[in-house]
Design an enzyme around this catalytic site. Structure first.
Site, mmCIF file in Angstrom:
data_model
loop_
_atom_site.group_PDB
_atom_site.id
_atom_site.type_symbol
_atom_site.label_atom_id
_atom_site.label_comp_id
_atom_site.label_asym_id
_atom_site.label_seq_id
_atom_site.Cartn_x
_atom_site.Cartn_y
_atom_site.Cartn_z
ATOM 1 N N ASP A 20 115.761 25.208 -90.957
ATOM 2 C CA ASP A 20 117.088 25.791 -90.717
ATOM 3 C C ASP A 20 116.956 27.217 -90.188
ATOM 4 O O ASP A 20 115.988 27.912 -90.501
ATOM 5 C CB ASP A 20 117.894 25.769 -92.029
ATOM 6 C CG ASP A 20 119.384 25.896 -91.779
ATOM 7 O OD1 ASP A 20 119.814 25.792 -90.611
ATOM 8 O OD2 ASP A 20 120.128 26.100 -92.763
ATOM 9 N N HIS A 37 116.465 26.531 -80.836
ATOM 10 C CA HIS A 37 115.954 25.169 -81.053
ATOM 11 C C HIS A 37 114.622 24.976 -80.328
ATOM 12 O O HIS A 37 113.703 24.356 -80.854
ATOM 13 C CB HIS A 37 116.970 24.126 -80.572
ATOM 14 C CG HIS A 37 118.242 24.134 -81.372
ATOM 15 N ND1 HIS A 37 118.261 24.214 -82.744
ATOM 16 C CD2 HIS A 37 119.546 24.073 -80.994
ATOM 17 C CE1 HIS A 37 119.512 24.203 -83.181
ATOM 18 N NE2 HIS A 37 120.315 24.130 -82.136
ATOM 19 N N LEU A 131 97.036 12.269 -91.462
ATOM 20 C CA LEU A 131 98.279 12.908 -91.916
ATOM 21 C C LEU A 131 99.433 12.022 -91.461
ATOM 22 O O LEU A 131 99.410 11.514 -90.339
ATOM 23 C CB LEU A 131 98.374 14.296 -91.262
ATOM 24 C CG LEU A 131 99.671 15.086 -91.376
ATOM 25 C CD1 LEU A 131 99.897 15.536 -92.822
ATOM 26 C CD2 LEU A 131 99.622 16.330 -90.476
#
Ligand code: IPE
Ligand code: IPE
Ligand code: MG
Length: 252
Positions: A20, A37, A131
């Site tokens: 955020d 972004h 991962l």
């Protein structure tokens, strides 16, 4: 309830991140929100690398919530465009790095070319095991729970209040076989879950940082992990020290 109490001095197996603050990062620089972004996408790359190096097995990112459609169409389009670019650019790198990419969320609402990119990335990386990177796109925790319940109801499965019912329900969530979230990080100073992994975070340790997502980096991740390792995870039981004292009292 089995006794899972432990000081979590080992690293987390599953880290989930609510990324955020992209908009505020851009605003502080008098840039359009979209610039935030774009910068945020670079952070994802940095954090995946750092997570691999830290020996984390699962990392899940909240990329777009079921509520984010409320944003102006331009911003939604920009976010979809970034996702498209990200998948095109990163799929091969994931595979090279032995990373498995997993996407959760309601993909039926996404542009069809993005769904195709997601499917090919998932197929290509399916057998990788260094991962597991999970991207939550058009994801909502409440709808995840509802879809799991609906699926089990369709199959005629009856659930009780027992461990095997919980395990079965858990497997029907979009996260499937992923382990529960150990550490849930949210950047930008907001302290809420915003409908992220609700069931999966039932006993997650929460970590909030003021850093805006584009400023989050390897050091920030290390700080969060180090904070986590000092937490005492009790799961409703007693602190390890108290348990020890109780046992000794019992023996003497
Ligand atoms: C997070 O940054 C990215 C997404 C939710 C897609 P925001 O866009 O929410 O940034 P702020 O909260 O407005 O600063
Ligand atoms: C949560 O961030 C969703 C994502 C990070 C994708 P938001 O910025 O949408 O959350 P709220 O609206 O502040 O709760
Ligand atoms: Mg926000």
């Amino acid at each position: 309830m089995n006794d899972k109490s432990a000081i979590s001095n080992h690293g987390p197996h599953h880290v989930a991140i609510i990324m955020d603050g992209n908009g505020r990062w851009a605003k502080a620089r008098h840039l359009p929100r979209t610039a935030g972004h774009r910068e945020g996408v670079k952070t994802i790359k940095t954090v995946i690398k750092a997570a691999g190096e830290a020996g984390i097995e699962n990392i899940t990112f909240f990329g777009f919530s079921t509520e984010n459609w409320k944003r102006p169409a331009d911003e939604v389009n920009e976010l979809m465009g970034l996702l498209r670019m990200y998948l095109k650019a990163e799929t091969k790198n994931f595979h090279k790095e032995n990373i498995k990419l997993n996407v959760i969320g309601f993909r039926e609402d996404l542009p069809s070319d993005i769904v195709t990119l997601i499917e090919s990335a998932e197929n290509l990386t399916a057998a990788n095991d260094k991962l597991i990177v999970t991207m939550a796109i058009n994801y909502g925790g409440q709808d995840d729970i509802v879809q799991a319940a609906a699926k089990l109801a369709r199959e005629g499965v009856e659930l009780g209040r027992d461990e095997s019912s919980r395990a079965l329900f858990e497997q029907s969530l979009m996260t499937g076989d992923l382990p529960p979230v150990d550490l849930l990080i949210r950047t930008s100073g907001e302290q809420r879950i915003s409908n992220f992994l609700l069931w999966q975070s039932a006993y997650a340790e929460l970590y909030f940082t003021d850093a805006l997502w584009p400023d989050f980096d390897e050091d920030e991740l290390k700080k969060a992990i180090s904070c986590y390792t000092r937490r005492d995870r009790r799961y409703g039981g007693l602190a390890l020290v108290k348990q020890q004292a109780q046992k000794e009292k019992h023996i003497s």
